[in-house]
Motif scaffolding. Structure first.
Motif, PDB file in Angstrom:
ATOM      1  N   GLN A  68       0.828  -1.209   0.000  1.00  0.00           N
ATOM      2  CA  GLN A  68       0.000   0.000   0.000  1.00  0.00           C
ATOM      3  C   GLN A  68       0.866   1.265   0.000  1.00  0.00           C
ATOM      4  O   GLN A  68       0.509   2.272  -0.614  1.00  0.00           O
ATOM      5  CB  GLN A  68      -0.959   0.011   1.199  1.00  0.00           C
ATOM      6  CG  GLN A  68      -2.034  -1.047   1.131  1.00  0.00           C
ATOM      7  CD  GLN A  68      -2.860  -0.964  -0.145  1.00  0.00           C
ATOM      8  OE1 GLN A  68      -3.198   0.119  -0.625  1.00  0.00           O
ATOM      9  NE2 GLN A  68      -3.187  -2.109  -0.718  1.00  0.00           N
ATOM     10  N   LYS A  72       0.722   4.324  -2.683  1.00  0.00           N
ATOM     11  CA  LYS A  72       0.528   5.726  -2.289  1.00  0.00           C
ATOM     12  C   LYS A  72       1.420   6.673  -3.096  1.00  0.00           C
ATOM     13  O   LYS A  72       1.095   7.851  -3.258  1.00  0.00           O
ATOM     14  CB  LYS A  72       0.782   5.892  -0.792  1.00  0.00           C
ATOM     15  CG  LYS A  72       0.304   7.233  -0.290  1.00  0.00           C
ATOM     16  CD  LYS A  72       0.107   7.288   1.191  1.00  0.00           C
ATOM     17  CE  LYS A  72      -0.077   8.761   1.538  1.00  0.00           C
ATOM     18  NZ  LYS A  72      -0.976   8.999   2.612  1.00  0.00           N
ATOM     19  N   GLN A  75      -0.806   7.191  -5.951  1.00  0.00           N
ATOM     20  CA  GLN A  75      -2.084   7.793  -5.553  1.00  0.00           C
ATOM     21  C   GLN A  75      -1.926   8.452  -4.191  1.00  0.00           C
ATOM     22  O   GLN A  75      -2.325   7.883  -3.170  1.00  0.00           O
ATOM     23  CB  GLN A  75      -3.170   6.717  -5.487  1.00  0.00           C
ATOM     24  CG  GLN A  75      -3.541   6.150  -6.836  1.00  0.00           C
ATOM     25  CD  GLN A  75      -4.369   4.876  -6.643  1.00  0.00           C
ATOM     26  OE1 GLN A  75      -3.860   3.769  -6.676  1.00  0.00           O
ATOM     27  NE2 GLN A  75      -5.666   5.049  -6.413  1.00  0.00           N
ATOM     28  N   PRO A  76      -1.342   9.650  -4.177  1.00  0.00           N
ATOM     29  CA  PRO A  76      -1.042  10.276  -2.886  1.00  0.00           C
ATOM     30  C   PRO A  76      -2.279  10.588  -2.046  1.00  0.00           C
ATOM     31  O   PRO A  76      -2.153  10.850  -0.844  1.00  0.00           O
ATOM     32  CB  PRO A  76      -0.314  11.572  -3.279  1.00  0.00           C
ATOM     33  CG  PRO A  76      -0.368  11.676  -4.756  1.00  0.00           C
ATOM     34  CD  PRO A  76      -0.915  10.425  -5.336  1.00  0.00           C
ATOM     35  N   ILE A  78      -4.639   8.546  -1.148  1.00  0.00           N
ATOM     36  CA  ILE A  78      -5.141   7.476  -0.279  1.00  0.00           C
ATOM     37  C   ILE A  78      -4.641   7.686   1.158  1.00  0.00           C
ATOM     38  O   ILE A  78      -3.602   8.307   1.382  1.00  0.00           O
ATOM     39  CB  ILE A  78      -4.778   6.049  -0.781  1.00  0.00           C
ATOM     40  CG1 ILE A  78      -3.275   5.817  -0.747  1.00  0.00           C
ATOM     41  CG2 ILE A  78      -5.377   5.776  -2.149  1.00  0.00           C
ATOM     42  CD1 ILE A  78      -2.896   4.378  -1.072  1.00  0.00           C
ATOM     43  N   THR A  79      -5.424   7.179   2.089  1.00  0.00           N
ATOM     44  CA  THR A  79      -5.099   7.340   3.514  1.00  0.00           C
ATOM     45  C   THR A  79      -4.739   5.977   4.087  1.00  0.00           C
ATOM     46  O   THR A  79      -5.502   5.021   3.968  1.00  0.00           O
ATOM     47  CB  THR A  79      -6.325   7.907   4.269  1.00  0.00           C
ATOM     48  OG1 THR A  79      -6.698   9.127   3.646  1.00  0.00           O
ATOM     49  CG2 THR A  79      -6.007   8.147   5.738  1.00  0.00           C
ATOM     50  N   LEU A  80      -3.558   5.911   4.689  1.00  0.00           N
ATOM     51  CA  LEU A  80      -3.037   4.641   5.163  1.00  0.00           C
ATOM     52  C   LEU A  80      -2.975   4.639   6.699  1.00  0.00           C
ATOM     53  O   LEU A  80      -2.324   5.493   7.301  1.00  0.00           O
ATOM     54  CB  LEU A  80      -1.630   4.478   4.577  1.00  0.00           C
ATOM     55  CG  LEU A  80      -1.104   3.095   4.285  1.00  0.00           C
ATOM     56  CD1 LEU A  80      -2.129   2.260   3.543  1.00  0.00           C
ATOM     57  CD2 LEU A  80       0.177   3.208   3.466  1.00  0.00           C
ATOM     58  N   GLU A 100       5.070   6.613   4.675  1.00  0.00           N
ATOM     59  CA  GLU A 100       3.822   6.925   3.958  1.00  0.00           C
ATOM     60  C   GLU A 100       2.594   6.873   4.861  1.00  0.00           C
ATOM     61  O   GLU A 100       1.510   7.278   4.454  1.00  0.00           O
ATOM     62  CB  GLU A 100       3.610   5.938   2.792  1.00  0.00           C
ATOM     63  CG  GLU A 100       4.647   6.021   1.678  1.00  0.00           C
ATOM     64  CD  GLU A 100       5.920   5.213   1.976  1.00  0.00           C
ATOM     65  OE1 GLU A 100       6.051   4.679   3.108  1.00  0.00           O
ATOM     66  OE2 GLU A 100       6.790   5.144   1.097  1.00  0.00           O
ATOM     67  N   ASP A 102      -0.363   7.600   7.358  1.00  0.00           N
ATOM     68  CA  ASP A 102      -1.051   8.823   7.761  1.00  0.00           C
ATOM     69  C   ASP A 102      -1.461   8.794   9.223  1.00  0.00           C
ATOM     70  O   ASP A 102      -1.535   9.831   9.872  1.00  0.00           O
ATOM     71  CB  ASP A 102      -2.320   9.002   6.911  1.00  0.00           C
ATOM     72  CG  ASP A 102      -1.966   9.211   5.462  1.00  0.00           C
ATOM     73  OD1 ASP A 102      -1.458  10.300   5.152  1.00  0.00           O
ATOM     74  OD2 ASP A 102      -2.143   8.270   4.654  1.00  0.00           O
TER      75      ASP A 102
END
Ligand code: SAH
Ligand code: SF4
Ligand code: F3S
Length: 453
Positions: A68, A72, A75-76, A78-80, A100, A102
Protein backbone atom coordinates in the motif's frame (compact mmCIF):
# COMPACT_ATOMS: atom_id res chain seq x y z
CA UNK A 1 -20.57 16.21 -11.27
CA UNK A 2 -21.30 13.97 -8.28
CA UNK A 3 -18.29 12.99 -6.31
CA UNK A 4 -17.38 9.27 -6.33
CA UNK A 5 -18.10 7.79 -2.90
CA UNK A 6 -14.97 7.26 -0.88
CA UNK A 7 -14.29 3.65 0.00
CA UNK A 8 -12.58 2.01 2.93
CA UNK A 9 -11.01 -1.35 3.51
CA UNK A 10 -10.16 -2.98 6.84
CA UNK A 11 -7.97 -6.06 7.28
CA UNK A 12 -8.02 -7.46 10.80
CA UNK A 13 -5.34 -9.62 12.41
CA UNK A 14 -5.36 -11.19 15.86
CA UNK A 15 -7.96 -11.98 18.47
CA UNK A 16 -11.67 -11.37 19.03
CA UNK A 17 -10.79 -8.13 20.77
CA UNK A 18 -9.29 -6.80 17.56
CA UNK A 19 -12.24 -8.08 15.53
CA UNK A 20 -14.62 -6.26 17.87
CA UNK A 21 -12.52 -3.07 17.54
CA UNK A 22 -12.61 -3.39 13.74
CA UNK A 23 -16.39 -3.68 13.77
CA UNK A 24 -16.60 -0.45 15.78
CA UNK A 25 -14.13 1.35 13.48
CA UNK A 26 -16.12 0.15 10.43
CA UNK A 27 -19.25 1.58 12.09
CA UNK A 28 -17.51 4.92 12.49
CA UNK A 29 -16.40 4.95 8.83
CA UNK A 30 -19.94 4.01 7.66
CA UNK A 31 -21.26 6.85 9.75
CA UNK A 32 -18.79 9.24 8.10
CA UNK A 33 -20.22 8.29 4.68
CA UNK A 34 -17.52 5.91 3.51
CA UNK A 35 -18.47 2.70 1.68
CA UNK A 36 -16.96 -0.60 2.78
CA UNK A 37 -14.85 -2.53 0.24
CA UNK A 38 -13.24 -5.97 0.20
CA UNK A 39 -10.42 -4.76 -2.00
CA UNK A 40 -7.68 -2.61 -0.46
CA UNK A 41 -6.42 -1.64 -3.93
CA UNK A 42 -9.75 -0.05 -4.81
CA UNK A 43 -10.07 1.81 -1.52
CA UNK A 44 -9.30 5.37 -0.45
CA UNK A 45 -8.87 4.61 3.23
CA UNK A 46 -6.93 1.46 4.05
CA UNK A 47 -6.78 0.33 7.65
CA UNK A 48 -4.73 -2.55 9.02
CA UNK A 49 -5.81 -3.55 12.52
CA UNK A 50 -2.76 -5.41 13.73
CA UNK A 51 -1.68 -8.08 16.21
CA UNK A 52 1.71 -8.49 17.86
CA UNK A 53 1.16 -11.55 20.01
CA UNK A 54 3.84 -13.49 18.09
CA UNK A 55 6.47 -12.36 15.65
CA UNK A 56 4.81 -14.02 12.62
CA UNK A 57 1.59 -12.08 13.29
CA UNK A 58 3.57 -8.85 13.36
CA UNK A 59 5.61 -9.57 10.24
CA UNK A 60 2.48 -10.21 8.17
CA UNK A 61 1.38 -6.61 8.41
CA UNK A 62 4.67 -5.24 7.13
CA UNK A 63 4.30 -7.02 3.81
CA UNK A 64 0.71 -5.78 3.41
CA UNK A 65 1.80 -2.26 4.32
CA UNK A 66 4.69 -2.30 1.87
CA UNK A 67 2.29 -2.83 -1.02
CA UNK A 68 0.00 0.00 0.00
CA UNK A 69 2.92 2.35 0.70
CA UNK A 70 4.06 1.77 -2.90
CA UNK A 71 0.55 2.48 -4.21
CA UNK A 72 0.53 5.73 -2.29
CA UNK A 73 3.38 7.00 -4.44
CA UNK A 74 1.05 6.80 -7.46
CA UNK A 75 -2.08 7.79 -5.55
CA UNK A 76 -1.04 10.28 -2.89
CA UNK A 77 -4.69 10.85 -1.91
CA UNK A 78 -5.14 7.48 -0.28
CA UNK A 79 -5.10 7.34 3.51
CA UNK A 80 -3.04 4.64 5.16
CA UNK A 81 -3.80 3.63 8.77
CA UNK A 82 -2.23 1.16 11.17
CA UNK A 83 -4.26 0.48 14.29
CA UNK A 84 -4.17 -2.18 16.98
CA UNK A 85 -1.36 -3.82 18.89
CA UNK A 86 1.59 -3.35 16.49
CA UNK A 87 0.64 0.33 16.23
CA UNK A 88 0.76 0.63 20.01
CA UNK A 89 3.97 -1.39 20.34
CA UNK A 90 5.90 0.43 17.65
CA UNK A 91 4.30 3.91 17.81
CA UNK A 92 6.38 6.56 16.09
CA UNK A 93 9.00 3.99 15.10
CA UNK A 94 6.54 2.77 12.47
CA UNK A 95 6.89 6.12 10.71
CA UNK A 96 10.57 5.50 10.19
CA UNK A 97 9.79 2.13 8.69
CA UNK A 98 6.77 3.28 6.63
CA UNK A 99 6.90 7.07 6.23
CA UNK A 100 3.82 6.92 3.96
CA UNK A 101 1.59 6.21 6.96
CA UNK A 102 -1.05 8.82 7.76
CA UNK A 103 -2.32 7.51 11.08
CA UNK A 104 -0.94 5.23 13.78
CA UNK A 105 -3.44 4.48 16.52
CA UNK A 106 -3.32 2.14 19.51
CA UNK A 107 -6.26 -0.07 20.51
CA UNK A 108 -7.42 2.34 23.21
CA UNK A 109 -8.04 4.93 20.49
CA UNK A 110 -10.31 2.81 18.28
CA UNK A 111 -13.47 4.71 19.23
CA UNK A 112 -11.74 8.01 18.37
CA UNK A 113 -11.21 7.14 14.71
CA UNK A 114 -13.38 9.96 13.35
CA UNK A 115 -11.58 12.56 15.41
CA UNK A 116 -8.19 11.26 14.37
CA UNK A 117 -9.14 10.99 10.69
CA UNK A 118 -10.32 14.58 10.67
CA UNK A 119 -6.87 15.62 11.88
CA UNK A 120 -5.38 13.58 9.03
CA UNK A 121 -7.70 15.21 6.48
CA UNK A 122 -6.51 18.57 7.82
CA UNK A 123 -3.06 17.60 6.61
CA UNK A 124 -1.46 16.04 9.67
CA UNK A 125 0.42 12.82 10.15
CA UNK A 126 -1.05 11.53 13.42
CA UNK A 127 0.26 9.16 16.10
CA UNK A 128 -2.26 8.32 18.84
CA UNK A 129 -0.67 5.92 21.30
CA UNK A 130 -0.84 7.76 24.64
CA UNK A 131 -2.77 5.87 27.35
CA UNK A 132 -6.32 7.18 27.68
CA UNK A 133 -9.57 6.38 29.38
CA UNK A 134 -11.49 4.45 26.73
CA UNK A 135 -14.45 6.52 25.61
CA UNK A 136 -17.79 4.72 25.33
CA UNK A 137 -18.68 4.12 21.74
CA UNK A 138 -21.45 6.30 20.39
CA UNK A 139 -21.47 4.91 16.84
CA UNK A 140 -23.11 1.60 15.93
CA UNK A 141 -20.56 -1.10 15.11
CA UNK A 142 -20.80 -2.65 11.65
CA UNK A 143 -21.04 -6.28 12.78
CA UNK A 144 -20.00 -9.12 10.50
CA UNK A 145 -22.81 -11.38 11.67
CA UNK A 146 -26.51 -10.76 12.23
CA UNK A 147 -26.76 -13.74 14.57
CA UNK A 148 -23.80 -13.65 16.93
CA UNK A 149 -22.12 -10.59 18.40
CA UNK A 150 -19.21 -9.66 20.64
CA UNK A 151 -19.66 -7.36 23.57
CA UNK A 152 -16.56 -6.02 25.31
CA UNK A 153 -16.88 -5.96 29.07
CA UNK A 154 -13.31 -5.20 30.13
CA UNK A 155 -10.44 -3.69 28.14
CA UNK A 156 -6.74 -4.14 28.86
CA UNK A 157 -4.94 -6.49 31.24
CA UNK A 158 -3.15 -5.95 34.55
CA UNK A 159 -1.38 -9.33 34.59
CA UNK A 160 2.28 -9.53 33.79
CA UNK A 161 2.75 -12.92 32.23
CA UNK A 162 6.43 -12.81 31.34
CA UNK A 163 5.92 -13.80 27.68
CA UNK A 164 3.02 -11.52 26.81
CA UNK A 165 2.78 -8.14 25.04
CA UNK A 166 -0.91 -7.61 25.74
CA UNK A 167 -0.53 -5.46 28.90
CA UNK A 168 2.00 -3.27 27.02
CA UNK A 169 -0.26 -2.77 24.03
CA UNK A 170 -3.77 -2.84 25.50
CA UNK A 171 -3.05 -0.88 28.67
CA UNK A 172 -4.51 -1.25 32.15
CA UNK A 173 -7.86 -2.86 32.90
CA UNK A 174 -10.91 -0.72 32.25
CA UNK A 175 -14.30 -2.31 32.96
CA UNK A 176 -17.45 -1.04 31.31
CA UNK A 177 -20.38 -0.48 33.63
CA UNK A 178 -22.96 -3.27 33.96
CA UNK A 179 -25.59 -0.80 32.71
CA UNK A 180 -23.68 -0.03 29.49
CA UNK A 181 -23.12 -3.75 28.86
CA UNK A 182 -26.76 -4.65 29.45
CA UNK A 183 -27.94 -1.76 27.26
CA UNK A 184 -25.76 -2.98 24.37
CA UNK A 185 -27.08 -6.52 24.81
CA UNK A 186 -30.69 -5.35 24.91
CA UNK A 187 -30.25 -3.48 21.68
CA UNK A 188 -28.69 -6.57 20.10
CA UNK A 189 -31.61 -8.66 21.33
CA UNK A 190 -34.04 -6.22 19.74
CA UNK A 191 -32.12 -6.37 16.46
CA UNK A 192 -32.55 -10.16 16.36
CA UNK A 193 -29.10 -11.27 17.59
CA UNK A 194 -29.27 -14.66 19.33
CA UNK A 195 -25.83 -15.20 20.79
CA UNK A 196 -23.48 -12.87 22.66
CA UNK A 197 -19.85 -13.49 23.55
CA UNK A 198 -18.69 -11.31 26.43
CA UNK A 199 -15.07 -10.34 25.87
CA UNK A 200 -12.07 -9.53 28.00
CA UNK A 201 -8.40 -10.58 27.98
CA UNK A 202 -8.90 -11.63 31.60
CA UNK A 203 -12.64 -11.69 32.03
CA UNK A 204 -12.41 -12.81 35.65
CA UNK A 205 -10.83 -9.43 36.47
CA UNK A 206 -14.07 -7.74 35.45
CA UNK A 207 -15.17 -5.05 37.89
CA UNK A 208 -12.10 -4.85 40.09
CA UNK A 209 -11.54 -1.29 38.85
CA UNK A 210 -15.18 -0.29 39.44
CA UNK A 211 -16.18 1.35 42.72
CA UNK A 212 -18.36 -0.29 45.38
CA UNK A 213 -18.21 -3.13 47.92
CA UNK A 214 -20.93 -5.41 49.28
CA UNK A 215 -21.96 -5.63 52.95
CA UNK A 216 -19.60 -8.63 53.30
CA UNK A 217 -16.74 -6.53 51.98
CA UNK A 218 -16.64 -8.25 48.60
CA UNK A 219 -16.21 -6.21 45.42
CA UNK A 220 -19.69 -5.32 44.25
CA UNK A 221 -19.01 -5.88 40.60
CA UNK A 222 -17.60 -9.27 39.73
CA UNK A 223 -17.95 -11.16 36.48
CA UNK A 224 -20.33 -13.59 38.20
CA UNK A 225 -22.55 -10.71 39.33
CA UNK A 226 -22.50 -9.37 35.80
CA UNK A 227 -23.72 -12.72 34.43
CA UNK A 228 -26.67 -12.67 36.85
CA UNK A 229 -27.37 -9.09 35.82
CA UNK A 230 -27.43 -9.71 32.05
CA UNK A 231 -28.51 -13.33 31.68
CA UNK A 232 -32.17 -12.64 30.98
CA UNK A 233 -31.85 -10.04 28.20
CA UNK A 234 -34.85 -10.65 25.92
CA UNK A 235 -34.13 -12.22 22.54
CA UNK A 236 -30.63 -13.41 23.46
CA UNK A 237 -30.66 -17.21 23.61
CA UNK A 238 -27.03 -17.95 24.33
CA UNK A 239 -24.28 -16.24 26.29
CA UNK A 240 -20.59 -17.15 25.98
CA UNK A 241 -17.51 -15.51 27.43
CA UNK A 242 -13.73 -15.46 26.99
CA UNK A 243 -11.00 -15.48 28.22
CA UNK A 244 -10.96 -17.02 31.70
CA UNK A 245 -7.85 -16.95 33.89
CA UNK A 246 -7.22 -19.92 36.23
CA UNK A 247 -5.79 -17.56 38.85
CA UNK A 248 -9.10 -15.78 39.39
CA UNK A 249 -11.62 -18.39 38.26
CA UNK A 250 -14.12 -19.01 41.07
CA UNK A 251 -16.46 -21.79 42.10
CA UNK A 252 -19.17 -19.15 42.31
CA UNK A 253 -18.75 -18.55 38.58
CA UNK A 254 -19.05 -22.27 37.82
CA UNK A 255 -22.26 -22.41 39.85
CA UNK A 256 -23.67 -19.41 38.00
CA UNK A 257 -22.91 -21.05 34.64
CA UNK A 258 -24.60 -24.26 35.80
CA UNK A 259 -27.62 -22.35 37.04
CA UNK A 260 -28.23 -19.83 34.25
CA UNK A 261 -29.87 -21.54 31.29
CA UNK A 262 -28.62 -19.15 28.58
CA UNK A 263 -24.98 -19.41 29.62
CA UNK A 264 -23.42 -22.09 27.41
CA UNK A 265 -21.50 -25.04 28.89
CA UNK A 266 -18.21 -24.05 27.34
CA UNK A 267 -15.13 -22.76 29.12
CA UNK A 268 -12.02 -21.34 27.51
CA UNK A 269 -9.39 -21.43 30.24
CA UNK A 270 -5.80 -21.21 28.97
CA UNK A 271 -3.28 -23.11 31.11
CA UNK A 272 -0.13 -22.32 29.05
CA UNK A 273 1.96 -25.06 30.67
CA UNK A 274 1.42 -28.22 32.72
CA UNK A 275 4.61 -27.68 34.71
CA UNK A 276 4.63 -25.77 37.99
CA UNK A 277 8.13 -24.38 37.63
CA UNK A 278 7.35 -23.04 34.18
CA UNK A 279 4.03 -21.61 35.38
CA UNK A 280 6.04 -19.74 37.99
CA UNK A 281 8.52 -18.47 35.42
CA UNK A 282 5.57 -17.33 33.31
CA UNK A 283 4.16 -15.53 36.40
CA UNK A 284 0.79 -17.15 35.88
CA UNK A 285 -0.05 -17.39 39.57
CA UNK A 286 -1.44 -20.95 39.78
CA UNK A 287 -0.25 -24.55 39.77
CA UNK A 288 -1.34 -27.38 37.49
CA UNK A 289 -3.05 -28.91 40.55
CA UNK A 290 -5.20 -25.78 40.91
CA UNK A 291 -6.02 -25.93 37.21
CA UNK A 292 -7.07 -29.57 37.50
CA UNK A 293 -9.27 -28.73 40.49
CA UNK A 294 -11.10 -26.09 38.42
CA UNK A 295 -11.77 -28.58 35.64
CA UNK A 296 -12.88 -31.24 38.15
CA UNK A 297 -15.34 -28.81 39.68
CA UNK A 298 -16.74 -27.84 36.28
CA UNK A 299 -17.19 -31.48 35.34
CA UNK A 300 -18.75 -32.27 38.68
CA UNK A 301 -21.43 -29.61 38.16
CA UNK A 302 -21.65 -29.82 34.34
CA UNK A 303 -20.46 -33.25 33.24
CA UNK A 304 -20.87 -32.45 29.56
CA UNK A 305 -19.15 -29.04 29.52
CA UNK A 306 -16.64 -28.38 26.75
CA UNK A 307 -13.22 -27.23 27.81
CA UNK A 308 -10.80 -25.38 25.56
CA UNK A 309 -7.50 -23.70 26.34
CA UNK A 310 -4.26 -22.21 25.02
CA UNK A 311 -0.79 -23.59 25.60
CA UNK A 312 2.74 -22.50 24.77
CA UNK A 313 5.64 -24.84 24.02
CA UNK A 314 9.31 -23.94 24.17
CA UNK A 315 9.06 -21.22 26.79
CA UNK A 316 12.61 -20.25 27.91
CA UNK A 317 14.16 -23.01 29.98
CA UNK A 318 11.51 -25.63 29.15
CA UNK A 319 13.10 -29.06 29.51
CA UNK A 320 11.85 -32.24 27.88
CA UNK A 321 10.44 -33.38 31.22
CA UNK A 322 8.64 -30.08 31.73
CA UNK A 323 7.19 -30.30 28.23
CA UNK A 324 6.01 -33.82 29.04
CA UNK A 325 4.10 -32.36 31.99
CA UNK A 326 2.14 -30.30 29.45
CA UNK A 327 1.47 -33.46 27.42
CA UNK A 328 0.35 -35.18 30.60
CA UNK A 329 -2.12 -32.43 31.45
CA UNK A 330 -3.56 -32.57 27.94
CA UNK A 331 -3.75 -36.36 28.13
CA UNK A 332 -5.49 -36.28 31.53
CA UNK A 333 -7.97 -33.51 30.85
CA UNK A 334 -8.85 -34.22 27.24
CA UNK A 335 -9.60 -30.80 25.78
CA UNK A 336 -12.29 -30.26 23.19
CA UNK A 337 -9.95 -27.76 21.57
CA UNK A 338 -6.47 -26.48 22.38
CA UNK A 339 -4.79 -23.53 20.67
CA UNK A 340 -1.08 -24.22 20.68
CA UNK A 341 1.86 -21.98 19.88
CA UNK A 342 5.63 -22.08 19.93
CA UNK A 343 7.00 -19.41 22.26
CA UNK A 344 7.91 -16.23 20.40
CA UNK A 345 10.10 -13.64 22.16
CA UNK A 346 8.27 -10.30 22.18
CA UNK A 347 9.72 -6.80 22.52
CA UNK A 348 9.42 -5.30 25.98
CA UNK A 349 8.59 -8.59 27.74
CA UNK A 350 10.84 -10.08 30.45
CA UNK A 351 11.22 -13.60 29.02
CA UNK A 352 12.41 -12.29 25.65
CA UNK A 353 15.82 -11.38 27.07
CA UNK A 354 16.41 -14.48 29.18
CA UNK A 355 19.42 -16.49 28.13
CA UNK A 356 17.81 -19.92 28.36
CA UNK A 357 15.89 -19.71 25.06
CA UNK A 358 14.85 -23.00 23.49
CA UNK A 359 15.99 -23.67 19.92
CA UNK A 360 13.51 -23.34 17.04
CA UNK A 361 14.02 -27.03 16.16
CA UNK A 362 13.04 -28.17 19.63
CA UNK A 363 10.03 -25.82 19.65
CA UNK A 364 8.85 -27.13 16.28
CA UNK A 365 9.24 -30.74 17.40
CA UNK A 366 7.32 -30.16 20.64
CA UNK A 367 4.58 -28.23 18.86
CA UNK A 368 4.09 -31.10 16.46
CA UNK A 369 3.96 -33.68 19.25
CA UNK A 370 1.49 -31.60 21.22
CA UNK A 371 -0.72 -30.96 18.19
CA UNK A 372 -0.85 -34.66 17.47
CA UNK A 373 -2.11 -35.38 20.96
CA UNK A 374 -4.60 -32.49 20.75
CA UNK A 375 -6.13 -34.05 17.61
CA UNK A 376 -6.38 -37.47 19.24
CA UNK A 377 -8.05 -36.08 22.35
CA UNK A 378 -10.42 -33.82 20.38
CA UNK A 379 -11.50 -36.84 18.31
CA UNK A 380 -12.22 -38.72 21.54
CA UNK A 381 -14.23 -35.78 22.88
CA UNK A 382 -16.24 -35.56 19.65
CA UNK A 383 -17.30 -39.20 20.01
CA UNK A 384 -19.64 -38.30 22.85
CA UNK A 385 -21.82 -36.39 20.40
CA UNK A 386 -22.46 -39.42 18.15
CA UNK A 387 -26.18 -40.22 17.93
CA UNK A 388 -27.08 -37.41 20.30
CA UNK A 389 -29.52 -34.60 19.62
CA UNK A 390 -27.88 -31.21 19.90
CA UNK A 391 -29.25 -27.68 19.78
CA UNK A 392 -27.60 -25.82 16.90
CA UNK A 393 -27.80 -22.07 16.33
CA UNK A 394 -27.77 -21.73 12.52
CA UNK A 395 -25.30 -19.06 11.47
CA UNK A 396 -24.65 -19.47 7.75
CA UNK A 397 -24.32 -21.82 4.78
CA UNK A 398 -21.43 -24.25 4.75
CA UNK A 399 -18.95 -22.39 2.49
CA UNK A 400 -17.84 -25.77 1.10
CA UNK A 401 -21.32 -27.17 0.42
CA UNK A 402 -24.22 -24.85 -0.39
CA UNK A 403 -26.81 -27.56 0.43
CA UNK A 404 -25.68 -27.50 4.01
CA UNK A 405 -25.98 -24.93 6.76
CA UNK A 406 -23.63 -24.55 9.69
CA UNK A 407 -23.86 -23.53 13.29
CA UNK A 408 -22.55 -24.46 16.70
CA UNK A 409 -23.59 -26.68 19.57
CA UNK A 410 -23.84 -25.04 22.98
CA UNK A 411 -20.42 -26.59 23.65
CA UNK A 412 -19.10 -24.67 20.60
CA UNK A 413 -18.57 -27.60 18.17
CA UNK A 414 -19.06 -26.52 14.57
CA UNK A 415 -21.90 -28.60 13.07
CA UNK A 416 -23.09 -29.03 9.48
CA UNK A 417 -26.45 -30.35 8.27
CA UNK A 418 -28.73 -30.13 5.23
CA UNK A 419 -31.14 -27.26 5.30
CA UNK A 420 -32.34 -24.09 3.61
CA UNK A 421 -30.44 -21.15 5.03
CA UNK A 422 -33.22 -18.72 4.09
CA UNK A 423 -35.63 -20.62 6.27
CA UNK A 424 -33.52 -21.31 9.34
CA UNK A 425 -30.77 -18.70 9.57
CA UNK A 426 -30.62 -17.45 13.15
CA UNK A 427 -32.82 -20.24 14.48
CA UNK A 428 -32.16 -22.88 17.10
CA UNK A 429 -32.60 -26.30 15.53
CA UNK A 430 -32.55 -29.77 17.10
CA UNK A 431 -30.07 -31.80 15.11
CA UNK A 432 -29.26 -35.50 15.42
CA UNK A 433 -25.49 -36.01 15.11
CA UNK A 434 -24.65 -38.70 12.55
CA UNK A 435 -20.93 -38.13 11.91
CA UNK A 436 -18.14 -36.86 14.13
CA UNK A 437 -14.69 -35.46 13.34
CA UNK A 438 -12.10 -34.07 15.80
CA UNK A 439 -13.25 -30.46 15.49
CA UNK A 440 -16.63 -30.63 13.73
CA UNK A 441 -19.82 -32.67 13.42
CA UNK A 442 -22.44 -33.53 10.80
CA UNK A 443 -26.07 -34.24 11.53
CA UNK A 444 -29.64 -34.14 10.31
CA UNK A 445 -32.61 -32.10 11.46
CA UNK A 446 -34.52 -34.16 13.95
CA UNK A 447 -37.86 -32.42 14.13
CA UNK A 448 -38.57 -29.43 11.98
CA UNK A 449 -41.36 -28.79 14.46
CA UNK A 450 -38.70 -28.14 17.06
CA UNK A 451 -37.48 -25.19 15.02
CA UNK A 452 -38.32 -22.10 17.00
CA UNK A 453 -37.95 -18.45 16.25
N1 SAH B 1 -5.53 -13.35 28.07
C1 SAH B 1 -5.40 -14.67 27.64
C2 SAH B 1 -4.52 -14.86 26.43
C3 SAH B 1 -4.30 -13.79 25.47
S1 SAH B 1 -3.08 -14.04 24.25
C4 SAH B 1 -4.80 -15.50 28.76
O1 SAH B 1 -4.33 -14.98 29.73
O2 SAH B 1 -4.78 -16.69 28.65
C5 SAH B 1 -3.62 -15.53 23.45
C6 SAH B 1 -2.65 -16.66 23.57
O3 SAH B 1 -1.49 -16.39 22.84
C7 SAH B 1 -2.16 -16.94 24.97
O4 SAH B 1 -3.06 -17.69 25.71
C8 SAH B 1 -0.86 -17.67 24.74
O5 SAH B 1 -1.07 -19.07 24.67
C9 SAH B 1 -0.42 -17.15 23.37
N2 SAH B 1 0.75 -16.28 23.50
C10 SAH B 1 0.83 -15.09 24.15
N3 SAH B 1 2.08 -14.59 24.07
C11 SAH B 1 2.81 -15.50 23.38
C12 SAH B 1 4.18 -15.56 23.00
N4 SAH B 1 5.05 -14.60 23.31
N5 SAH B 1 4.59 -16.65 22.28
C13 SAH B 1 3.72 -17.63 21.96
N6 SAH B 1 2.43 -17.61 22.31
C14 SAH B 1 1.96 -16.57 23.01
FE1 SF4 C 1 -1.28 -11.79 28.41
FE2 SF4 C 1 -1.29 -12.91 30.78
FE3 SF4 C 1 -2.82 -10.77 30.32
FE4 SF4 C 1 -3.44 -13.09 29.19
S1 SF4 C 1 -3.43 -12.63 31.39
S2 SF4 C 1 -3.38 -11.10 28.18
S3 SF4 C 1 -1.44 -13.96 28.78
S4 SF4 C 1 -0.55 -10.84 30.34
FE1 F3S D 1 -3.02 -9.84 19.13
FE2 F3S D 1 -3.51 -7.63 20.41
FE3 F3S D 1 -5.26 -9.59 20.45
S1 F3S D 1 -1.57 -8.64 20.33
S2 F3S D 1 -4.00 -11.42 20.25
S3 F3S D 1 -4.65 -8.44 18.69
S4 F3S D 1 -4.77 -8.21 22.11
Amino acid sequence: MTKKPRRYHITTFGCQMNKADSERMAGILDNMGFISSEDPNESDVILYNTCSIRDNAEQKVYSYLGRQAKRKHQQPDITLIVSGCVAQQEGKALLRRVPELDLIMGPQHANRLQDLLEQVFDGNQVVATEPIHIVEDITKPRRDSKITAWVNIIYGCNEHCTYCVVPNVRGVEQSRTPEAIRAEMEELGQQGYKEITLLGQNIDAYGRDLPGVTAEGRNKHTFTDLLYYVHDVPGIERIRFATSHPRYFTERLIRACAELPKVCEHFHIPFQSGDNQLLKAMARGYTHEKYRRIIDKIRQLMPDASISADAIVGFPGETEVQFENTLKLVEDIGFDLLNTAAYSPRPGTPAAVWENQVSEEVKADRLQRLNHLVGVKAAERSLRYMGRTEEILVEDINPKNANQVMGRTRGNRLTFFEGDINEIKGKLVEVKITEVRPFSLTGEVKHLAAVNS
